[in-house]
Design a protein around this motif. Structure first.
Motif, PDB file in Angstrom:
ATOM      1  N   VAL A 420       0.825  -1.210   0.000  1.00 39.03           N
ATOM      2  CA  VAL A 420       0.000   0.000   0.000  1.00 39.03           C
ATOM      3  C   VAL A 420       0.864   1.266   0.000  1.00 39.03           C
ATOM      4  O   VAL A 420       0.793   2.081  -0.926  1.00 39.03           O
ATOM      5  CB  VAL A 420      -0.958   0.014   1.214  1.00 39.03           C
ATOM      6  N   PHE A 421       1.717   1.422   1.030  1.00 36.44           N
ATOM      7  CA  PHE A 421       2.403   2.703   1.197  1.00 36.44           C
ATOM      8  C   PHE A 421       3.532   2.932   0.194  1.00 36.44           C
ATOM      9  O   PHE A 421       3.597   3.990  -0.452  1.00 36.44           O
ATOM     10  CB  PHE A 421       2.956   2.820   2.618  1.00 36.44           C
ATOM     11  N   TYR A 422       4.448   1.967   0.070  1.00 42.03           N
ATOM     12  CA  TYR A 422       5.621   2.166  -0.790  1.00 42.03           C
ATOM     13  C   TYR A 422       5.267   2.555  -2.230  1.00 42.03           C
ATOM     14  O   TYR A 422       5.847   3.510  -2.773  1.00 42.03           O
ATOM     15  CB  TYR A 422       6.484   0.905  -0.783  1.00 42.03           C
ATOM     16  N   PRO A 423       4.344   1.850  -2.905  1.00 44.43           N
ATOM     17  CA  PRO A 423       4.017   2.245  -4.285  1.00 44.43           C
ATOM     18  C   PRO A 423       3.437   3.656  -4.388  1.00 44.43           C
ATOM     19  O   PRO A 423       3.746   4.389  -5.332  1.00 44.43           O
ATOM     20  CB  PRO A 423       2.983   1.190  -4.713  1.00 44.43           C
ATOM     21  N   ILE A 424       2.601   4.038  -3.407  1.00 47.91           N
ATOM     22  CA  ILE A 424       2.027   5.386  -3.437  1.00 47.91           C
ATOM     23  C   ILE A 424       3.123   6.436  -3.309  1.00 47.91           C
ATOM     24  O   ILE A 424       3.158   7.430  -4.039  1.00 47.91           O
ATOM     25  CB  ILE A 424       0.983   5.549  -2.313  1.00 47.91           C
ATOM     26  N   TYR A 425       4.053   6.209  -2.401  1.00 51.28           N
ATOM     27  CA  TYR A 425       5.137   7.169  -2.193  1.00 51.28           C
ATOM     28  C   TYR A 425       6.057   7.237  -3.409  1.00 51.28           C
ATOM     29  O   TYR A 425       6.509   8.325  -3.802  1.00 51.28           O
ATOM     30  CB  TYR A 425       5.939   6.793  -0.943  1.00 51.28           C
ATOM     31  N   PHE A 426       6.324   6.090  -4.031  1.00 46.61           N
ATOM     32  CA  PHE A 426       7.186   6.063  -5.220  1.00 46.61           C
ATOM     33  C   PHE A 426       6.570   6.885  -6.349  1.00 46.61           C
ATOM     34  O   PHE A 426       7.264   7.648  -7.022  1.00 46.61           O
ATOM     35  CB  PHE A 426       7.401   4.623  -5.665  1.00 46.61           C
ATOM     36  N   SER A 427       5.279   6.746  -6.548  1.00 44.33           N
ATOM     37  CA  SER A 427       4.601   7.532  -7.582  1.00 44.33           C
ATOM     38  C   SER A 427       4.671   9.019  -7.264  1.00 44.33           C
ATOM     39  O   SER A 427       4.824   9.856  -8.161  1.00 44.33           O
ATOM     40  CB  SER A 427       3.133   7.094  -7.694  1.00 44.33           C
ATOM     41  N   ASN A 428       4.587   9.337  -5.987  1.00 43.33           N
ATOM     42  CA  ASN A 428       4.604  10.741  -5.578  1.00 43.33           C
ATOM     43  C   ASN A 428       5.953  11.400  -5.860  1.00 43.33           C
ATOM     44  O   ASN A 428       6.014  12.521  -6.399  1.00 43.33           O
ATOM     45  CB  ASN A 428       4.259  10.844  -4.094  1.00 43.33           C
ATOM     46  N   ILE A 429       7.052  10.734  -5.536  1.00 37.79           N
ATOM     47  CA  ILE A 429       8.371  11.369  -5.695  1.00 37.79           C
ATOM     48  C   ILE A 429       8.845  11.378  -7.141  1.00 37.79           C
ATOM     49  O   ILE A 429       9.714  12.176  -7.507  1.00 37.79           O
ATOM     50  CB  ILE A 429       9.436  10.697  -4.804  1.00 37.79           C
ATOM     51  N   THR A 430       8.293  10.481  -7.963  1.00 34.55           N
ATOM     52  CA  THR A 430       8.667  10.470  -9.384  1.00 34.55           C
ATOM     53  C   THR A 430       7.672  11.232 -10.247  1.00 34.55           C
ATOM     54  O   THR A 430       7.931  11.456 -11.436  1.00 34.55           O
ATOM     55  CB  THR A 430       8.769   9.026  -9.917  1.00 34.55           C
ATOM     56  N   SER A 431       6.545  11.626  -9.645  1.00 29.55           N
ATOM     57  CA  SER A 431       5.461  12.314 -10.374  1.00 29.55           C
ATOM     58  C   SER A 431       4.949  11.485 -11.535  1.00 29.55           C
ATOM     59  O   SER A 431       4.509  12.029 -12.558  1.00 29.55           O
ATOM     60  CB  SER A 431       5.954  13.695 -10.878  1.00 29.55           C
ATOM     61  N   VAL A 432       5.037  10.172 -11.391  1.00 27.87           N
ATOM     62  CA  VAL A 432       4.518   9.260 -12.407  1.00 27.87           C
ATOM     63  C   VAL A 432       3.490   8.343 -11.749  1.00 27.87           C
ATOM     64  O   VAL A 432       3.830   7.563 -10.859  1.00 27.87           O
ATOM     65  CB  VAL A 432       5.640   8.403 -13.039  1.00 27.87           C
ATOM     66  N   TYR A 433       2.248   8.469 -12.166  1.00 26.22           N
ATOM     67  CA  TYR A 433       1.174   7.639 -11.621  1.00 26.22           C
ATOM     68  C   TYR A 433       0.691   6.718 -12.735  1.00 26.22           C
ATOM     69  O   TYR A 433       0.173   7.167 -13.745  1.00 26.22           O
ATOM     70  CB  TYR A 433       0.027   8.499 -11.106  1.00 26.22           C
ATOM     71  N   SER A 434       0.915   5.434 -12.546  1.00 32.61           N
ATOM     72  CA  SER A 434       0.613   4.489 -13.620  1.00 32.61           C
ATOM     73  C   SER A 434       0.154   3.158 -13.055  1.00 32.61           C
ATOM     74  O   SER A 434       0.571   2.747 -11.961  1.00 32.61           O
ATOM     75  CB  SER A 434       1.865   4.286 -14.494  1.00 32.61           C
ATOM     76  N   TYR A 435      -0.720   2.497 -13.812  1.00 29.47           N
ATOM     77  CA  TYR A 435      -1.179   1.154 -13.452  1.00 29.47           C
ATOM     78  C   TYR A 435      -0.026   0.150 -13.437  1.00 29.47           C
ATOM     79  O   TYR A 435      -0.141  -0.929 -12.880  1.00 29.47           O
ATOM     80  CB  TYR A 435      -2.233   0.695 -14.454  1.00 29.47           C
ATOM     81  N   LYS A 436       1.100   0.533 -14.060  1.00 35.37           N
ATOM     82  CA  LYS A 436       2.234  -0.387 -14.161  1.00 35.37           C
ATOM     83  C   LYS A 436       2.717  -0.853 -12.783  1.00 35.37           C
ATOM     84  O   LYS A 436       3.285  -1.938 -12.664  1.00 35.37           O
ATOM     85  CB  LYS A 436       3.402   0.290 -14.899  1.00 35.37           C
TER      86      LYS A 436
END
Length: 497
Positions: A420-436
């Motif tokens: 739950v947390f790690y993927p959300i944070y990763f998308s936030n710091i890279t500014s990339v939100y993807s189903y991938k």
């Protein structure tokens, strides 16, 4: 050039896997050998000592890992002077840390009863084991600044050869001592001390040959660079402490909450995780050099995609391991430890079922370190660790679930953090939100379900009533699962980075 790097990548994977297999075999053999000669609870002491020492060295280990990151990033940006400053600052930090931890270790050694349950027959030997383990870990810390050279050249397979020698030496020395009626808990530890001293000397030589610019020159020590290492390292240390509370310290919790005997059983079952962690470590280390290059070149989008690829590859590899253990783990415990150790199928399941889903998140954690975005993940991890401790006590004692409560607590908390947390944070710091980001999770789940199905079929058709049949089952299941997952992965482009 690309062919040469591909060859090195393959060598890293092959030697890494061989090293991991050797590690797993020596660990499984050592537990059985120690159990036969010293009793079932003896290996539990070894596991608890390793957990305590790892906890003592958590800050130093974190600074060491960030030191490698700073050195490689600056080399990638051609800031060689800065790299040399970080190198020498880290080296001095490791020397000071080694001396400090040794002093603390001596104090703890004479007060071990305050930290763990120890039978009177083993007290003296556990004291010796504790000091030898401290020395071994300290040597590893001293080697860490020089490890950057292996990542720089992408020749990690050389380090795997050295570690394989360590595992072999543990077996050889233990056999020699036990064969001469010298039954001691620290047989493997004394072997590791000698080998890690040799490893330190080899690291010194290799670093001088491959990165002569990183020579030992304490005039390059700089407090601002040391502060950079400490500032990031403390957060890595906090994260590592949280990880220990989530995993390795579960054995310590077991020793305190559930008693010595069940801790020996749980420590044996936890050895199954060695296989998965081995696969994870080999893949992450082999993928690390490219991740560093992408970050140094400011290629955020490529780093994002490569991280997803790395996670998917890791999840698929781990799914085969976990699926096989779920089906064959109970049979293995019977052949390995004896029939008294059968009947712990539920505990085995709880210990390994989440690994293909949660361990790939350590690739994300590697990305956080590379991007120097470690504070928020560290806070989340230490919170998760504290939550695991509270839940473990509640489940094990208040609800009377015993060792199963400890396993369930770790299972639930790791799901919450890693999925739950790690993927959300990763998308936030890279500014990339993807189903991938869902691909690794889906890959791990489907791969594990597929492996369990194949294993169940093979288990039914060829019941492992003997060790030979058990080996045949494992080979067939592993081969079929690997082939199916490889074909499906290629079809859907999972391996395209």
């Amino acid at each position: 050039m690309k062919k040469k790097e591909t060859k090195k990548f393959k060598l890293n994977i092959v030697f890494g896997v061989l090293n991991g297999i050797t590690s797993a075999l020596q660990s499984f053999w050592l537990i059985l050998y120690v159990k036969a000669n010293l009793g079932s609870e003896a290996f539990g002491y070894i596991s608890v000592v390793n957990s305590i020492v790892s906890t003592l060295l958590v800050i130093s280990s974190a600074v060491a890992s960030m030191g490698t990151r700073y050195i490689l990033v600056n080399i990638g940006k051609n800031n060689n002077r800065e790299a040399k400053k970080y190198f020498n600052s880290e080296l001095i930090a490791m020397i000071v840390s080694g001396v400090t931890i040794s002093v603390i270790g001596i104090i703890i050694t004479f007060n071990l009863n305050a930290f763990m349950n120890i039978g009177s027959d083993f007290y003296g030997e556990v004291q010796v084991l504790f000091m030898m383990t401290i020395f071994s870990f300290s040597l590893q810390l001293l080697s860490s600044p020089f490890s950057a050279s292996f990542f720089h050249t992408n020749e990690l397979y050389l380090t795997y050869v050295m570690y394989t020698l360590d595992y072999v030496s543990r077996v050889v020395v233990t056999i020699i001592l036990f064969s001469n009626k010298f039954f001691v808990l620290w047989s493997a530890a004394v072997a590791s001390d000698f080998v890690y001293l040799c490893i330190l000397l080899f690291y010194l030589y290799y670093s001088y040959q491959k990165l002569p610019g990183l020579s030992i020159d304490f005039s390059y020590f700089d407090f601002s660079h040391l502060f950079d290492l400490l500032k990031s390292g403390i957060w890595i240390a906090i994260s590592s402490a949280g990880n220990m509370l989530l995993s390795s310290l579960n054995i310590y919790f077991s020793n305190i909450l559930c008693g010595v005997l069940i801790t020996g059983v749980y420590a044996a079952i936890m050895q199954f995780n060695i296989i998965s962690v081995m696969i994870l470590t080999v893949l992450v280390n082999s993928l690390f050099p490219k991740m560093i290059r992408l970050y140094s070149g400011d290629k955020t989008a490529q780093l994002y995609n490569y991280t997803i690829y790395s996670m998917s590859l890791t999840a698929l590899a781990l799914s085969i391991i976990s699926g096989g253990i779920i089906v064959y783990g109970n049979d293995f415990m019977g052949f390995w430890m004896g029939n008294d150790f059968r009947g712990y199928g539920v505990l085995i399941f709880l210990t390994v079922v989440h690994l293909p889903l949660t361990l790939p998140s350590q690739v994300l954690n590697q990305s956080f370190s590379i991007m120097n975005k470690v504070r928020i993940p560290a806070i989340a991890t230490i919170f998760s660790g504290i939550l695991n401790l509270a839940m473990a006590v509640y489940f094990a004692k208040t609800l009377g679930m015993g060792i199963y409560g400890i396993a369930i607590s770790s299972f639930l908390v790791q799901i919450l953090r890693d999925i739950v947390f790690y993927p959300i944070y990763f998308s936030n710091i890279t500014s990339v939100y993807s189903y991938k980001l869902m691909i690794p999770l889906i890959s791990g789940l489907l791969g594990m379900l597929g492996t369990v199905f194949i294993a169940k079929v093979i288990h039914t058709l060829i019941f492992p009533s003997s060790l030979i049949l058990f080996g045949i089952d494992i080979v067939i299941t592993g081969s079929l699962s690997f082939t199916v997952i490889l074909l499906i992965g290629k079809k859907y482009g999972v391996y395209n980075d």
